[in-house]
Design a protein around this motif. Structure first.
Motif, PDB file in Angstrom:
ATOM      1  N   ASP A 142       0.819  -1.218   0.000  1.00 48.15           N
ATOM      2  CA  ASP A 142       0.000   0.000   0.000  1.00 48.15           C
ATOM      3  C   ASP A 142       0.851   1.266   0.000  1.00 48.15           C
ATOM      4  OD1 ASP A 142      -2.393  -1.384  -0.086  1.00 48.15           O
ATOM      5  OD2 ASP A 142      -2.629  -1.411   2.085  1.00 48.15           O
ATOM      6  N   GLN A 143       1.833   1.315  -0.915  1.00 54.98           N
ATOM      7  CA  GLN A 143       2.652   2.515  -1.049  1.00 54.98           C
ATOM      8  C   GLN A 143       1.831   3.622  -1.720  1.00 54.98           C
ATOM      9  OE1 GLN A 143       5.414   2.923   0.334  1.00 54.98           O
ATOM     10  NE2 GLN A 143       6.329   0.905   0.641  1.00 54.98           N
ATOM     11  N   ARG A 144       2.053   4.843  -1.298  1.00 55.04           N
ATOM     12  CA  ARG A 144       1.232   5.973  -1.731  1.00 55.04           C
ATOM     13  C   ARG A 144       1.739   6.553  -3.053  1.00 55.04           C
ATOM     14  NH1 ARG A 144      -0.081  10.984   2.348  1.00 55.04           N
ATOM     15  NH2 ARG A 144      -1.698  12.019   1.114  1.00 55.04           N
ATOM     16  N   TYR A 145       0.795   7.037  -3.875  1.00 61.61           N
ATOM     17  CA  TYR A 145       1.165   7.785  -5.078  1.00 61.61           C
ATOM     18  C   TYR A 145       0.160   8.910  -5.299  1.00 61.61           C
ATOM     19  CZ  TYR A 145      -2.494   5.448  -7.856  1.00 61.61           C
ATOM     20  OH  TYR A 145      -3.686   4.983  -8.349  1.00 61.61           O
ATOM     21  N   THR A 146       0.624   9.993  -5.965  1.00 65.98           N
ATOM     22  CA  THR A 146      -0.226  11.143  -6.236  1.00 65.98           C
ATOM     23  C   THR A 146       0.015  11.641  -7.655  1.00 65.98           C
ATOM     24  OG1 THR A 146       1.415  12.735  -5.437  1.00 65.98           O
ATOM     25  CG2 THR A 146      -0.165  11.890  -3.820  1.00 65.98           C
ATOM     26  N   ILE A 147      -0.980  12.340  -8.192  1.00 72.76           N
ATOM     27  CA  ILE A 147      -0.866  13.031  -9.475  1.00 72.76           C
ATOM     28  C   ILE A 147      -1.397  14.445  -9.281  1.00 72.76           C
ATOM     29  CG2 ILE A 147      -1.564  13.122 -11.897  1.00 72.76           C
ATOM     30  CD1 ILE A 147      -1.895  10.090 -11.805  1.00 72.76           C
ATOM     31  N   ASP A 148      -0.597  15.437  -9.680  1.00 70.79           N
ATOM     32  CA  ASP A 148      -0.967  16.844  -9.536  1.00 70.79           C
ATOM     33  C   ASP A 148      -1.055  17.509 -10.905  1.00 70.79           C
ATOM     34  OD1 ASP A 148      -0.525  16.383  -6.793  1.00 70.79           O
ATOM     35  OD2 ASP A 148       1.590  16.957  -7.015  1.00 70.79           O
ATOM     36  N   LEU A 149      -1.995  18.443 -11.040  1.00 65.84           N
ATOM     37  CA  LEU A 149      -2.065  19.342 -12.190  1.00 65.84           C
ATOM     38  C   LEU A 149      -1.672  20.739 -11.730  1.00 65.84           C
ATOM     39  CD1 LEU A 149      -5.377  18.226 -13.935  1.00 65.84           C
ATOM     40  CD2 LEU A 149      -3.037  17.459 -14.378  1.00 65.84           C
ATOM     41  N   GLN A 150      -0.940  21.476 -12.585  1.00 68.02           N
ATOM     42  CA  GLN A 150      -0.425  22.787 -12.213  1.00 68.02           C
ATOM     43  C   GLN A 150      -0.689  23.781 -13.336  1.00 68.02           C
ATOM     44  OE1 GLN A 150       3.733  22.065 -11.522  1.00 68.02           O
ATOM     45  NE2 GLN A 150       3.333  20.337 -10.154  1.00 68.02           N
ATOM     46  N   GLY A 151      -0.874  25.037 -12.982  1.00 65.68           N
ATOM     47  CA  GLY A 151      -1.068  26.082 -13.970  1.00 65.68           C
ATOM     48  C   GLY A 151      -0.844  27.452 -13.371  1.00 65.68           C
ATOM     49  N   GLY A 152      -0.311  28.377 -14.172  1.00 64.84           N
ATOM     50  CA  GLY A 152      -0.067  29.720 -13.673  1.00 64.84           C
ATOM     51  C   GLY A 152       0.604  30.585 -14.714  1.00 64.84           C
ATOM     52  N   VAL A 153       1.353  31.577 -14.238  1.00 60.58           N
ATOM     53  CA  VAL A 153       2.023  32.526 -15.126  1.00 60.58           C
ATOM     54  C   VAL A 153       3.476  32.660 -14.702  1.00 60.58           C
ATOM     55  CG1 VAL A 153      -0.052  33.827 -15.673  1.00 60.58           C
ATOM     56  CG2 VAL A 153       1.328  34.489 -13.703  1.00 60.58           C
ATOM     57  N   ARG A 154       4.307  33.057 -15.654  1.00 57.49           N
ATOM     58  CA  ARG A 154       5.731  33.238 -15.395  1.00 57.49           C
ATOM     59  C   ARG A 154       6.213  34.515 -16.077  1.00 57.49           C
ATOM     60  NH1 ARG A 154       8.517  28.892 -18.220  1.00 57.49           N
ATOM     61  NH2 ARG A 154       7.841  27.542 -16.528  1.00 57.49           N
ATOM     62  N   TYR A 155       6.919  35.349 -15.314  1.00 56.69           N
ATOM     63  CA  TYR A 155       7.599  36.519 -15.881  1.00 56.69           C
ATOM     64  C   TYR A 155       8.995  36.110 -16.336  1.00 56.69           C
ATOM     65  CZ  TYR A 155      10.516  40.683 -15.960  1.00 56.69           C
ATOM     66  OH  TYR A 155      11.423  41.642 -16.319  1.00 56.69           O
ATOM     67  N   ASN A 156       9.344  36.452 -17.568  1.00 58.43           N
ATOM     68  CA  ASN A 156      10.651  36.128 -18.144  1.00 58.43           C
ATOM     69  C   ASN A 156      11.392  37.390 -18.550  1.00 58.43           C
ATOM     70  OD1 ASN A 156      10.849  32.962 -18.939  1.00 58.43           O
ATOM     71  ND2 ASN A 156       8.725  33.676 -19.008  1.00 58.43           N
ATOM     72  N   SER A 157      12.696  37.365 -18.396  1.00 55.92           N
ATOM     73  CA  SER A 157      13.557  38.437 -18.884  1.00 55.92           C
ATOM     74  C   SER A 157      14.838  37.822 -19.426  1.00 55.92           C
ATOM     75  CB  SER A 157      13.887  39.430 -17.758  1.00 55.92           C
ATOM     76  OG  SER A 157      14.802  40.422 -18.214  1.00 55.92           O
TER      77      SER A 157
END
Length: 271
Positions: A142-157
């Motif tokens: 019974d080892q644990r596992y997860t799945i995540d979704l991510q989203g956002g913004v990034r400033y680049n220079s």
């Protein structure tokens, strides 16, 4: 180092420390980490691309690239990268930051004694939200596992400049320049516990989508966390990264279209 080789080193340097946008601190709680209320993690990384291929363009001059890590380490000035994650239940907040710079001054062949000066700086700052869509167990233990979704913004220079200093009173104009933009970022990450000390990680991230001239940025990571101490883990694995960026400055076309791959290394702290 030749003009075209310097263009290549510039391109390699702008991707040298791109890892923190992907792997990050664990969303899967560390062993013995309290899951009631907020839990936090901070991570610091180094991505070491062993091969970079593609095309770099500054002021309309293009160079085909086929570089190894040694080409950029010769001119690396400073680099730092990190990521912070805060989680409460299935919801997370992610902040990552990156800075890398190179400088190179070299003499040009010829009797006039001119110097070629290369200055490259890349920095970004990203803020993402995350949501865990899977939190379950597998196997006889019974080892644990997860799945995540991510989203956002990034400033680049990004700064990519090539200048020539001559003995005379007037120098040619600096080629290249500075570019700044904000782009959307989306990603997914799976983590699975192997035992009390080992965790596997796989992640995918996509960014750009045409914002600021960045058509598409792709990152894929496969690796492991090894946690020999209660609050600290070592992380390592392999990364593929590609970017397709182009724009037109007053000095001409400014672009790089590259693919990189190589190992990454880092350290994580949980609190």
């Amino acid at each position: 180092m030749s003009h075209l080789s310097l263009l290549g080193a510039m391109t390699l340097a702008t991707g040298l420390l791109t890892l923190p946008t992907l792997a990050g601190a664990q969303s899967l709680p560390a062993p013995d980490q309290d899951e009631t209320g907020w839990r936090h993690g901070a991570a610091f990384y180094l991505f070491t691309p062993i091969r970079t291929t593609g095309t770099s363009t500054v002021a309309g001059q293009s160079a085909d690239l086929d570089l190894d890590l040694g080409d950029v380490l010769d001119v690396l000035d400073f680099a730092a990268a990190g990521r912070y994650e805060a989680w409460n239940g299935d919801f997370g907040i992610i902040v990552d930051a990156n800075y890398v710079g190179i400088k190179q001054d070299t003499s040009l062949p010829g009797p006039l004694g001119s110097d070629l000066n290369v200055d490259v700086r890349q920095k970004w700052f990203g803020v993402l939200g995350a949501y865990r869509i899977v939190d379950s167990v597998y196997g006889a233990d019974d080892q644990r596992y997860t799945i995540d979704l991510q989203g956002g913004v990034r400033y680049n220079s990004i700064r990519q400049e090539i200048g020539i200093t001559t003995p005379g009173p007037v120098n040619p104009p600096v080629l290249g320049g500075d570019q700044d933009w904000i782009e959307p970022v989306i990603g997914a990450r799976g983590m699975w516990r192997l035992n009390e000390q080992w965790t596997g990680i796989a992640s995918l991230e996509l960014g750009g989508f045409g914002a600021g001239g960045n058509d598409l940025q792709v990152g894929v990571n496969i690796g492991f966390d090894y946690q020999p101490w209660e609050k600290t883990a070592l992380t390592f694995g392999y990364r593929y990264f590609s970017v397709d960026y182009s724009d037109t400055l007053s000095s001409g076309e400014f672009a790089y279209d590259v693919d990189q791959h190589g190992p990454y290394f880092g350290i994580k702290y949980f609190f």
